[in-house]
Design a protein around this motif. Sequence first.
Motif, PDB file in Angstrom:
ATOM      1  N   GLY A  23       1.006  -1.317   0.427  1.00 25.75           N
ATOM      2  CA  GLY A  23       0.263   0.277  -0.036  1.00 25.75           C
ATOM      3  C   GLY A  23       0.776   0.953   0.221  1.00 25.75           C
ATOM      4  O   GLY A  23       0.340   2.166   0.221  1.00 25.75           O
ATOM      5  N   LEU A  24       1.873   0.754   0.343  1.00 24.33           N
ATOM      6  CA  LEU A  24       3.228   2.524   0.183  1.00 24.33           C
ATOM      7  C   LEU A  24       3.484   3.282  -1.108  1.00 24.33           C
ATOM      8  O   LEU A  24       3.476   2.111  -1.888  1.00 24.33           O
ATOM      9  CB  LEU A  24       4.224   2.211   0.502  1.00 24.33           C
ATOM     10  CG  LEU A  24       5.178   2.861   1.484  1.00 24.33           C
ATOM     11  CD1 LEU A  24       6.448   2.628   2.611  1.00 24.33           C
ATOM     12  CD2 LEU A  24       6.316   3.227  -0.407  1.00 24.33           C
ATOM     13  N   THR A  25       2.959   4.578  -1.177  1.00 22.47           N
ATOM     14  CA  THR A  25       3.136   4.956  -2.779  1.00 22.47           C
ATOM     15  C   THR A  25       5.009   5.694  -2.277  1.00 22.47           C
ATOM     16  O   THR A  25       4.888   6.421  -1.662  1.00 22.47           O
ATOM     17  CB  THR A  25       2.561   6.297  -2.718  1.00 22.47           C
ATOM     18  OG1 THR A  25       0.915   5.680  -2.690  1.00 22.47           O
ATOM     19  CG2 THR A  25       2.404   6.593  -4.274  1.00 22.47           C
ATOM     20  N   LEU A  26       5.538   4.585  -3.821  1.00 29.25           N
ATOM     21  CA  LEU A  26       6.330   5.467  -4.656  1.00 29.25           C
ATOM     22  C   LEU A  26       6.292   6.678  -5.174  1.00 29.25           C
ATOM     23  O   LEU A  26       5.287   6.341  -6.238  1.00 29.25           O
ATOM     24  CB  LEU A  26       7.499   4.875  -4.275  1.00 29.25           C
ATOM     25  CG  LEU A  26       7.982   3.525  -3.396  1.00 29.25           C
ATOM     26  CD1 LEU A  26       9.115   2.625  -3.982  1.00 29.25           C
ATOM     27  CD2 LEU A  26       9.372   4.790  -2.683  1.00 29.25           C
ATOM     28  N   ILE A  27       6.793   7.942  -5.156  1.00 27.14           N
ATOM     29  CA  ILE A  27       6.770   8.853  -6.514  1.00 27.14           C
ATOM     30  C   ILE A  27       8.614   9.068  -6.187  1.00 27.14           C
ATOM     31  O   ILE A  27       8.686   9.855  -5.315  1.00 27.14           O
ATOM     32  CB  ILE A  27       5.975  10.043  -5.869  1.00 27.14           C
ATOM     33  CG1 ILE A  27       4.597   9.925  -5.270  1.00 27.14           C
ATOM     34  CG2 ILE A  27       5.932  11.224  -7.207  1.00 27.14           C
ATOM     35  CD1 ILE A  27       3.976  10.677  -5.253  1.00 27.14           C
ATOM     36  N   LEU A  28       8.287   8.743  -7.574  1.00 24.57           N
ATOM     37  CA  LEU A  28      10.330   9.365  -8.289  1.00 24.57           C
ATOM     38  C   LEU A  28       9.950  10.703  -9.226  1.00 24.57           C
ATOM     39  O   LEU A  28       8.963  11.178 -10.155  1.00 24.57           O
ATOM     40  CB  LEU A  28      10.510   8.679  -8.726  1.00 24.57           C
ATOM     41  CG  LEU A  28      12.056   7.726  -7.808  1.00 24.57           C
ATOM     42  CD1 LEU A  28      10.531   7.065  -6.575  1.00 24.57           C
ATOM     43  CD2 LEU A  28      12.525   6.311  -9.041  1.00 24.57           C
ATOM     44  N   CYS A  29      10.366  11.741  -9.182  1.00 25.58           N
ATOM     45  CA  CYS A  29      10.935  12.784 -10.363  1.00 25.58           C
ATOM     46  C   CYS A  29      11.827  13.135 -10.634  1.00 25.58           C
ATOM     47  O   CYS A  29      12.959  13.337  -9.561  1.00 25.58           O
ATOM     48  CB  CYS A  29      10.197  13.891  -9.109  1.00 25.58           C
ATOM     49  SG  CYS A  29      10.190  15.583 -10.233  1.00 25.58           S
ATOM     50  N   GLU A  30      12.518  12.866 -12.077  1.00 24.63           N
ATOM     51  CA  GLU A  30      13.917  13.401 -12.270  1.00 24.63           C
ATOM     52  C   GLU A  30      13.842  14.371 -12.626  1.00 24.63           C
ATOM     53  O   GLU A  30      12.821  15.322 -12.775  1.00 24.63           O
ATOM     54  CB  GLU A  30      13.621  12.312 -13.474  1.00 24.63           C
ATOM     55  CG  GLU A  30      13.707  11.050 -13.349  1.00 24.63           C
ATOM     56  CD  GLU A  30      13.529  10.269 -15.228  1.00 24.63           C
ATOM     57  OE1 GLU A  30      14.699  10.555 -15.330  1.00 24.63           O
ATOM     58  OE2 GLU A  30      12.457  10.121 -15.815  1.00 24.63           O
ATOM     59  N   ARG A  31      15.516  15.208 -11.932  1.00 21.07           N
ATOM     60  CA  ARG A  31      15.953  15.854 -11.871  1.00 21.07           C
ATOM     61  C   ARG A  31      17.460  16.163 -12.011  1.00 21.07           C
ATOM     62  O   ARG A  31      18.272  15.932 -10.876  1.00 21.07           O
ATOM     63  CB  ARG A  31      15.341  17.212 -11.134  1.00 21.07           C
ATOM     64  CG  ARG A  31      14.547  18.286 -11.393  1.00 21.07           C
ATOM     65  CD  ARG A  31      14.256  19.023 -10.440  1.00 21.07           C
ATOM     66  NE  ARG A  31      13.194  20.256 -10.952  1.00 21.07           N
ATOM     67  CZ  ARG A  31      12.808  20.842  -9.835  1.00 21.07           C
ATOM     68  NH1 ARG A  31      13.414  21.181  -8.168  1.00 21.07           N
ATOM     69  NH2 ARG A  31      11.689  21.530 -10.200  1.00 21.07           N
ATOM     70  N   HIS A  32      17.990  16.004 -13.274  1.00 21.83           N
ATOM     71  CA  HIS A  32      19.819  15.428 -13.122  1.00 21.83           C
ATOM     72  C   HIS A  32      20.283  16.758 -13.544  1.00 21.83           C
ATOM     73  O   HIS A  32      21.280  16.287 -13.794  1.00 21.83           O
ATOM     74  CB  HIS A  32      19.328  14.988 -14.870  1.00 21.83           C
ATOM     75  CG  HIS A  32      18.413  13.649 -14.386  1.00 21.83           C
ATOM     76  ND1 HIS A  32      19.236  12.305 -13.900  1.00 21.83           N
ATOM     77  CD2 HIS A  32      17.606  12.897 -15.237  1.00 21.83           C
ATOM     78  CE1 HIS A  32      17.991  11.728 -13.667  1.00 21.83           C
ATOM     79  NE2 HIS A  32      17.613  11.981 -14.421  1.00 21.83           N
ATOM     80  N   ASP A  33      19.794  17.898 -12.951  1.00 25.22           N
ATOM     81  CA  ASP A  33      20.636  18.439 -13.206  1.00 25.22           C
ATOM     82  C   ASP A  33      22.115  18.677 -12.422  1.00 25.22           C
ATOM     83  O   ASP A  33      22.997  18.942 -12.573  1.00 25.22           O
ATOM     84  CB  ASP A  33      20.560  20.106 -11.881  1.00 25.22           C
ATOM     85  CG  ASP A  33      19.483  20.841 -12.742  1.00 25.22           C
ATOM     86  OD1 ASP A  33      19.138  20.385 -13.901  1.00 25.22           O
ATOM     87  OD2 ASP A  33      19.093  21.617 -13.117  1.00 25.22           O
ATOM     88  N   ALA A  34      22.407  18.122 -10.781  1.00 25.65           N
ATOM     89  CA  ALA A  34      23.589  17.908 -10.226  1.00 25.65           C
ATOM     90  C   ALA A  34      23.028  16.155  -9.873  1.00 25.65           C
ATOM     91  O   ALA A  34      22.008  15.910  -9.151  1.00 25.65           O
ATOM     92  CB  ALA A  34      23.638  18.705  -8.734  1.00 25.65           C
ATOM     93  N   PRO A  35      24.589  15.926  -8.909  1.00 22.63           N
ATOM     94  CA  PRO A  35      23.738  14.733  -8.299  1.00 22.63           C
ATOM     95  C   PRO A  35      23.296  14.561  -6.961  1.00 22.63           C
ATOM     96  O   PRO A  35      24.146  14.441  -5.879  1.00 22.63           O
ATOM     97  CB  PRO A  35      25.181  13.874  -8.977  1.00 22.63           C
ATOM     98  CG  PRO A  35      26.309  15.206  -8.424  1.00 22.63           C
ATOM     99  CD  PRO A  35      25.853  16.242  -8.851  1.00 22.63           C
ATOM    100  N   VAL A  36      21.933  14.669  -6.747  1.00 20.58           N
ATOM    101  CA  VAL A  36      21.679  15.269  -5.459  1.00 20.58           C
ATOM    102  C   VAL A  36      19.955  14.941  -5.856  1.00 20.58           C
ATOM    103  O   VAL A  36      19.674  14.464  -6.410  1.00 20.58           O
ATOM    104  CB  VAL A  36      21.540  16.586  -4.531  1.00 20.58           C
ATOM    105  CG1 VAL A  36      23.520  16.592  -4.883  1.00 20.58           C
ATOM    106  CG2 VAL A  36      21.172  17.473  -5.555  1.00 20.58           C
TER     107      VAL A  36
END
Lengths: 494, 523
Positions: free
Chosen positions: B46-59
């Motif tokens: 039931g846990l929701t994972l959201i990934l949002c890509e932003r590759h400007d810096a390795p953080v």
Amino acid sequence: MKIRSLATHLLAAALLAALAVPTAAVAQQSKPWEKIPIPPLRAFHPHQPVRIDLKNGIVIFLQEDHELPFVSGSVLIPGGARDEDPAKTGLVDLYGQAWRTSGTTELNGDAMDTWLEERAAHIETSGGEDSTSLSWDSLKGDSDQVLTLALDLLFHPRFNEQKLQLAKEQDETAIVRRNDDESEIAGRESEKLVYGATSPYARQPELATISAVKLSDLQAWHDRTLRGKLIVSVSGDFDPVKMEARLREAFEPLPLVQPQPARQDSFSEPQQAVYFIDKPDVDQSNIQIVGLGTTRHNPDVPTLAVMNDILGGGFGSRLFQKVRTELGLAYAVGGGIGADYDHPGLFDVEVLTKSASTVEATKAALNEISGLTARPFTQAELDRAKDDILNSFLFRYDTRDKVLAESVRLEFYGYPENYLETYEAGIRKVTLADLTAAAKKYIHSDKLAILVVGNKEQIQPGLDSLNLGPVKPIDITIPGLPTQPPAGAGAQQQ
Amino acid sequence: MPDRSFSALARRAVAFAVLLLVCVAARAQDLASFEKRITVKVLPNGLTLILCERHDAPVFSYVTFVDAGDVNDPWGESGLAHMFEHLAFKGTTQIGTKDYAAEKIALEKVEEANNAYEAEKLNPRGSDPAKLKELYAKFQAAQAEAHKYVIPNQFTEVAERNGATGLNAETGLDDTMFFWSMPSNRLELWAWLESSRLYDVVPREFYKERDVVLEERRMRVDSNPIQRMLEQFLATAYVAHPYGRSNIGWPSEVSQITATEAMAFHKKYYVGSDIVVAVVGDVYPDKDLPMLEKYFDRVPGGPKPEEMTTVEPKQFAEKTVAIREQTQPFYIEGYHRPNYRSPDDAVYDAISDILSNGRVSRLYRDLVEDQQIAADAEGFSPYPGDKYPSLFALYAVPLPGHTPEEMRDAIHKEIDKLKTTDVTDAELKMFKTRARADLLRGLASNQDLAIALAEYQTRYGDWRELFRQLDQIDAVTKADIRRVANETFVASNRTSAWIETAPPPTPPPGKTAQPAAQNGGAQ
């Protein structure tokens, strides 16, 4: 002097245990997290702003960033509150407020408010300790017009008496209210203990000094400081060729900048003593242990940063481990040696604890401070502190905006462009011997003042049991306080 | 690890901070372009994972957003959700301990010793001092025994040594958030740490941490006149709903929370269906999602816990709180309003924007600029939460010499105007323009974006509502504002609180008067 804390012993023992053969008494920690691979961080080159040096000495930085449809910028102007006439303390703050709210010769402040708000745009001015600034931001589509207006405010302000009055009301309110909040009292008064009450770095505005400021003072301040070395920075979604042309057109015609005369400040360390301010409406003491810090020019700064991390930076620090985790005496505890860019910062260790444990918490914090010279630094502490600092170093330049702000800061204070790299390399080189030497050189308990703001009746045992000489009360009466409304004149509702 | 309180009020009479806009990388400026960069995965638990890509810096930055907060504290245990949040920094059966098997037994003994001590302390026929002392000594000894197995702060130490920045958590009335930022090569390490503490928490050093939380309360509430007032204000505005309870907890209740109670709270609310984890930054769903699933799958499943169901009864009498003490005057009032799901939610946003946003706002122009009676005046909502029906609040900070009564009258004049006259076209347009621009500005930082995505995913079941809210905002009309003002701003729906400055106490006979300086300068 107490022996080193149990917690630190255990920690050290555990870390040693990881290297040694496990003993029968205590099972060895399996540390599954250490088996998780940490791939090398991919190469990352922070995007540097374009630097443009004008012939007159003004410096422009352009940082393109087309990700969001905004353009923002600022003009940083040398000279701030530390340079104002002490009899008019507060002038620069009033200037910072009234400059913008007054508006320009073409467009008064109120009309400017409306024009900007219709566009969800901002132009603001502010006054700080060593500089003042004008800044703006807007959606890309409005950015030409907003820049025109911002430059107009920079070159053609029209200071307005009513707006000065409004700013004075804001500052008078702040003065009258400054003894309501315990932490505000502690912050302000501890700075005065170190720098001196009349020092440009600690003095405070009073009702009389605010009232002494005249409209002509604001204009005079503006005319004088605008001749200084301005630093112009713009970031966001703009065309760099056009932007450069715009800014050259605006700033190139200005005369050769006049450097700000170097300040001749003198600093001396406080003597050890206990100071007290009674605040009967609180149940927690705010304890500040303060002394004179250093400047970033000091080559020992990387070592001091490591020492700060060991003393009071984060969850693993000696102060946190002892005063919060082991003793449960505080939620807020921490601190270290401050380093400012062009004058000594503060040494400041802070503990907030319930009234009854004031003496116990003060002793515990003092013990950790003197422990820097008395209890040897361990390799485990050094490694931990270096990891803390170096593995998070990236966050000093992980956005274009941070990179731009750093460039402006280094230019303003005259530091080399590679300051961050040098600093990072310095951190890597710190040794245990460096730490020991720095502690010996910089930690002097007899040069630390202790300030307690708290509830006198509840502080048992009293502060005299610290055995650090007679407790010196500090008078924080606000000079010239207006008469309060009579009691009962509040919002009675029938 | 603060509880979330209304910090704007704590600011002194200051109007506008300089806005230094942060412009970082969103490769997108609207819903369509975010669609391409966001991946949502609901795990079997039931846990929701959201990934949002932003590759400007390795953080990357993350937030774990738990749909449980201090409204879920059982009666008599206010502050429990916040207390548990502190526990979540204390490590697990694998991290923070030298020998968990032995520690577990020692912790059980701590609990027994605490129960015996508490029982004697709370003995309704009165406690026996000698017995109490003995039981307290046993309680202390049990804690010392358990402490032998602890590696203090090892969880946070591992995080910080690996570059965690901005490491903290917040417990609100509605929800709890854990967050930090890290270099992206530590993503798997983070997944191990974060998922471990969600399912494998140990009630380590609980009673010391309870003292720490009591210090947090003294700092945030007891020693701050405005926060003291706000606590009383909310306690008066609500008679049934837990929005009226102290967020950080009433002292007598926090000081009696047990580790067993905190663990029961964890068991009930920290289940997959109550948790959204959002990660924004240098992440790649193809590569990283399977790894993240493996770790976060360890969180227990189970049905979503029942919601807190108390409904605040309709207020029918005006209520007031008058505080007389030696601090400067202040005025606040609040009116009950519906929760965030109300079709009028955006209308309340419009009202607070028109009353309070910037120097053109009505309260600023009237109270600060024209009448010159206040240093600051604003309306804001929802307060103190948004999940349940809350308050629309208005406050003013009087200039020296002006009274709370004048603040009240001036505020009432402004809200009457909203009820009788339409706002202008220009005002309504400004609100809509600013709402759109502010939404975009809020996307700049990875951490802020992670929080916004997780919050909208939790509240609406879909992060896209973050962008769709603009449709609601665009639909607000002048008639809506008048209607909602008339429904909301009525005397019987009002609670007000103010501080009046009292003169210093007269010293009891025989004692010398303390100089004014000793009384914080008020005279």
